[in-house]
Design a protein around this motif. Structure first.
Motif, short mmCIF file in Angstrom:
data_model
loop_
_atom_site.label_atom_id
_atom_site.label_comp_id
_atom_site.label_asym_id
_atom_site.label_seq_id
_atom_site.Cartn_x
_atom_site.Cartn_y
_atom_site.Cartn_z
N ARG A 780 0.95 -1.35 0.07
CA ARG A 780 -0.04 0.01 0.13
C ARG A 780 1.07 1.28 -0.05
NH1 ARG A 780 -4.41 -2.12 4.46
NH2 ARG A 780 -5.83 -3.18 3.17
N ARG A 781 1.86 1.45 0.78
CA ARG A 781 2.93 2.41 0.74
C ARG A 781 3.44 2.78 -0.49
NH1 ARG A 781 6.43 0.64 5.45
NH2 ARG A 781 7.69 2.33 4.50
N VAL A 782 3.81 1.55 -1.22
CA VAL A 782 4.52 1.57 -2.52
C VAL A 782 3.49 2.36 -3.38
CG1 VAL A 782 5.72 0.59 -4.36
CG2 VAL A 782 6.33 -0.15 -2.05
N ALA A 783 2.34 1.70 -3.38
CA ALA A 783 1.36 2.21 -4.72
C ALA A 783 1.02 3.50 -4.14
CB ALA A 783 -0.13 1.33 -4.19
N ALA A 784 0.74 4.14 -2.83
CA ALA A 784 0.51 5.58 -2.62
C ALA A 784 1.81 6.37 -3.32
CB ALA A 784 0.14 5.64 -1.16
N SER A 785 2.89 5.82 -2.89
CA SER A 785 4.06 6.83 -3.49
C SER A 785 3.98 6.90 -4.97
CB SER A 785 5.43 6.12 -2.93
OG SER A 785 5.41 6.14 -1.41
N ARG A 786 3.67 5.99 -5.64
CA ARG A 786 3.86 5.94 -7.08
C ARG A 786 2.59 6.75 -7.66
NH1 ARG A 786 5.23 -0.54 -8.11
NH2 ARG A 786 7.43 -0.18 -8.21
N ARG A 787 1.41 7.01 -6.96
CA ARG A 787 0.49 7.74 -7.17
C ARG A 787 0.74 9.28 -6.85
NH1 ARG A 787 -3.04 3.55 -5.21
NH2 ARG A 787 -2.94 4.72 -3.12
N ARG A 788 1.47 9.58 -6.20
CA ARG A 788 1.79 11.00 -5.72
C ARG A 788 2.74 11.70 -6.94
NH1 ARG A 788 3.05 9.22 -0.14
NH2 ARG A 788 5.19 8.95 -0.72
N PRO A 789 2.39 12.83 -7.44
CA PRO A 789 3.10 13.72 -8.32
C PRO A 789 4.36 13.81 -7.93
CG PRO A 789 1.61 15.12 -7.28
CD PRO A 789 1.26 13.78 -6.48
#
Length: 793
Positions: A780-789
């Motif tokens: 989840r942390r990795v996915a959230a970081s990838r979604r951040r601009p």
């Protein structure tokens, strides 16, 4: 040889199309390939010539074959074959449809050629000489009869019969013990006449004689006897070309007179420098073909009244013939005790070329570096100061939109300018040795002193600032280089104009440095603007235009515009193959980029074929262990792995690691890259214990040589973790993945793609250990970081 005779089982001799001192040239047909060729045969000398002379001429003929066959350039005659048939040596060359410059002058009743043709011929010959000199070859007999202009305008240098391979220092031009003279008197350099040391600058002098002749209708020293010609080369300043032909541009006259300097040191540094100056002179050519009308008889300087010093012995039997049409040299042997002797008497140096008021001496420019995506490194020297100075009676202010006219150069001590020119050359030499930090310091100091002496916008000042920026770039100080190139580009645009070649070089280097900084989006419009200007000024297939298109293709690829990048690189490779030949380093550099883009497009089979083509061509030209050859082989190994051909990839990397170790040592980063590839393919074949041992050893060496947090070290550390996982040793793998992720986070930040990839590896490892909740949270942390601009986006 009888007409229509078949030699070597394939070459049908049809008719004699030329005769010279060494042999005769036949029009022929290669019956094996069905193509027309030219065959040069060494003429028998007959019973009156001794074996020593025959041996020398045969060796010269063999040397021509060896030298010419090694050259691959659009401006050099292509050699197809060499051999001996029935005791006669022969050389098979491309059949050139055109006229040599001697014939062109004869066709024109020995009136000079149009200005645009003269400049075009000069530029092409300088480009070809730059190539041959880089190969260590000095022609030593450059003359109008050895320069061909084809029907399509291409210019080619022919006849390398007395060329010598240089040793990087200089080659002796002394005559053989048989006394056979090397060269043609109207076009021989002073040092060649004296039997002194000859290097590439002797060819530049000969080219100056050729250009003088085709520009004015007669060579610079067109006297009636051998002594007058040789003393003219030795002691007499050549008459300025514009006295003989008023419509020649002053800048081009300056170039030719600089070529005719009496000492090699006073001539341009090299043919690459010369070509850049000639290209720059195009900006001041009058529009359209020249309508020159001959100005009448050319005055001949009076012979010196002082007693003539003794000439070299071989000049006794020299006949001058007609300039550029027939200048023969003796073939008879001379006594051994009368081998070539140096001319005696004082050599004229300071008065060889009339001085230019208030204009500093030219400074050498650095050669074009051989790096892969690098534009040319050096601008033309500051020769435009004289051409752009305001003539008497004209307004000082330039018309709107035109380049600024430099202020008059203040009077400066010549000794100071000479010292600065020498220090500038020393900085260039440091760069050629790869000592870029020291070179940058030298150029910074020279630029400051030139600015004080000549002004901030003087071309020589800007030349030093350009070299300072270039050295900063190659020393890894990209941000400092970017600022310095920006200053040079702005000043040159103001002084020389936005489309001047020197301005475009500075702007292209600015784009290159932006790319080095990862700012490809900013580099793209700069490359696009420079390319448009180069196409407008130089044409679509000029070498500098193609270099800019190559760099733009590279930038498009880094911006993810892969299809555009591929198409542009493919077009540049095809154009370079037409211009330079398929095996030229520039052609292969662009093919390498084509292959790289094909791989990124997942067209791995096409990429493999292209990399193998590049590797094979580089192996032939440079040798199998040359770093450029090995780089292409490395990329071919990646393609094999991607295509599932692990066993072939493994053998390739094993051989590559051995070659890198021989050439560069066991701890060289490129050797370790090859060993890393070897370990990866051991794993692909399921040989995980061997792969783990290789990965651990490479990681340890990289940590020692590059540092523990270097990206390459971390890549090898991750490979250790991969091997541990495949061996079922998940706890050890987890520790290794976490070490790599932590190091990447320190180096790149928590949201960098490489950091996130390592965190993803860590999560997969947690899954394998049954720690699902921790794995889900990490995913989840990795996915959230990838979604951040991105930061600042």
């Amino acid at each position: 040889m009888a007409e229509t005779r078949l030699i070597h089982g394939r070459y049908r001799l049809l008719e004699v199309i030329g005769r010279g001192g060494m042999g005769e040239v036949w029009r022929a047909t290669d019956e094996s390939l069905g193509r027309r060729v030219a065959v040069k045969c060494l003429k028998p000398l007959g019973p009156r010539h001794d074996d020593g002379v025959a041996g020398v001429l045969r060796e010269r003929f063999r040397r021509e074959a060896r030298v010419a066959a090694a050259l691959q350039h659009r401006g050099v005659t292509v050699v197809h074959d060499f051999g001996e048939a029935d005791g006669t040596l022969f050389l098979v060359m491309e059949l050139l449809e055109g006229r040599n410059l001697s014939q062109l002058l004869g066709d024109n009743a020995h009136h000079p050629l149009p200005v645009h043709d003269v400049v075009d011929i000069a530029e092409q010959v300088a480009d070809a000489l730059a190539y041959t000199h880089r190969q260590g070859i000095v022609h030593r007999d450059l003359k109008p009869a050895n320069i061909m202009r084809l029907a399509d305008g291409t210019v080619k240098i022919c006849d390398f019969g007395i060329a010598r391979l240089g040793d990087g220092i200089g080659v002796s031009s002394r005559l053989t013990s048989t006394g056979i003279a090397m060269g043609t008197p109207h076009y021989m350099s002073p040092e060649q006449i004296s039997g002194g040391e000859v290097d590439h600058r002797s060819d530049l002098y000969s080219l100056g004689c050729v250009l003088y002749e085709i520009a004015t209708g007669a060579p610079p020293f067109d006297q009636d006897d051998t002594w007058a010609i040789l003393v003219g080369h030795r002691d007499t300043p050549p008459e300025p070309l514009r006295k003989r032909r008023a419509d020649l541009p002053p800048l081009f006259e300056r170039i030719v007179l600089d070529l005719l300097a009496k000492t090699p040191e006073a001539r341009p540094a090299d043919a690459g420098d010369l070509r850049r100056r000639i290209t720059g002179s195009r900006a001041v050519l009058p529009p359209g073909p020249s309508g020159y009308v001959p100005l009448g008889p050319i005055p001949v300087p009076a012979a010196p009244a002082v007693p003539a010093p003794r000439l070299p012995a071989w000049t006794r039997s020299m006949t001058i013939g007609r300039a550029s049409v027939r200048a023969t040299l003796p073939h008879a042997a001379l006594p051994r005790d009368e081998a070539a002797t140096a001319l005696t008497g004082h050599w004229t140096t300071a008065t060889a070329v009339p001085p230019r008021p208030q204009t500093p001496p030219l400074t050498p420019a650095s050669p074009v570096p051989g790096t892969f995506h690098t534009p040319p490194s050096a601008p033309a020297p500051g020769v435009l100061a004289a051409a752009t100075a305001t003539p008497p009676g004209l307004p000082a202010a330039p018309p709107p939109g035109s380049p600024a006219v430099p202020a008059p150069v203040p009077a400066v001590e010549p000794e100071l300018l000479g010292v600065l020119a020498g220090r500038h050359g020393a900085g260039l030499s440091l760069g050629r040795l790869g000592r870029w930090a020291e070179a940058a310091d030298v150029h910074r100091s020279v630029a400051a002193e030139r600015e004080r002496a000549l002004g901030p916008d003087h071309p020589d000042t800007l030349n030093s600032r350009y070299e300072h920026a270039f050295a900063l770039s190659r020393a890894g100080r990209s941000a400092d280089a970017l600022r310095a190139f920006g200053h040079v580009a702005e000043s040159r645009a103001r002084v020389l104009g936005p489309d001047h070649p020197d301005t475009l070089r500075a702007r292209q280097e600015t784009a290159y440095v932006l790319g080095r900084l990862g700012r490809h989006a900013e580099a793209h419009p700069v490359y696009a603007e420079v390319l448009a200007a180069r196409e407008r000024v130089m044409g679509a297939e000029h070498p500098d235009t193609l270099r800019c298109r190559h760099n733009l293709a590279f930038t498009l690829g880094r911006l993810g515009r892969l299809e555009e990048s591929y198409r542009m690189a493919y077009e540049v490779a095809a154009a370079r193959a037409r211009l330079f030949g398929p095996g030229h380093p520039d052609t292969l550099a662009t093919l390498y980029e084509v292959a790289h883009t094909l791989g990124r497009l997942d067209r791995w089979a096409d990429a493999l074929g292209t990399y193998q083509q590049v590797a094979d061509a580089r192996a032939r030209a440079l040798g199998p262990d040359h770093p450029d050859t090995l780089a292409a082989r490395y990329e071919a190994g990646i393609c094999l792995g991607r295509l599932g051909r692990g066993r072939e990839a493994l053998e390739l990397y094993r051989a590559l690691a051995a070659a890198r170790t021989r050439a560069q040592g066991p701890d060289d980063p490129e050797t370790l890259r090859a060993r890393h590839g070897l370990g990866v393919n051991l794993g692909r074949l399921g040989r995980w214990e061997e792969a783990l041992a290789e990965a651990r050893e490479v990681t340890a060496i990289r940590a020692r040589v590059l540092g523990p947090d270097h990206p390459d070290t971390l890549v090898s550390g991750r490979e250790v973790a991969v091997c541990l996982g495949w061996l079922g040793r998940w706890s050890e793998a987890l520790d290794r993945y976490r070490q790599v992720a932590a190091a990447r986070e320190r180096a790149f930040g928590p949201d960098h793609p490489d950091t996130l990839a390592s965190r993803n590896d860590e999560a997969q490892c947690l899954e394998q250990l049954g720690r699902h909740a921790e794995a889900v949270e990490l995913y989840r942390r990795v996915a959230a970081s990838r979604r951040r601009p991105p930061a600042g986006g």
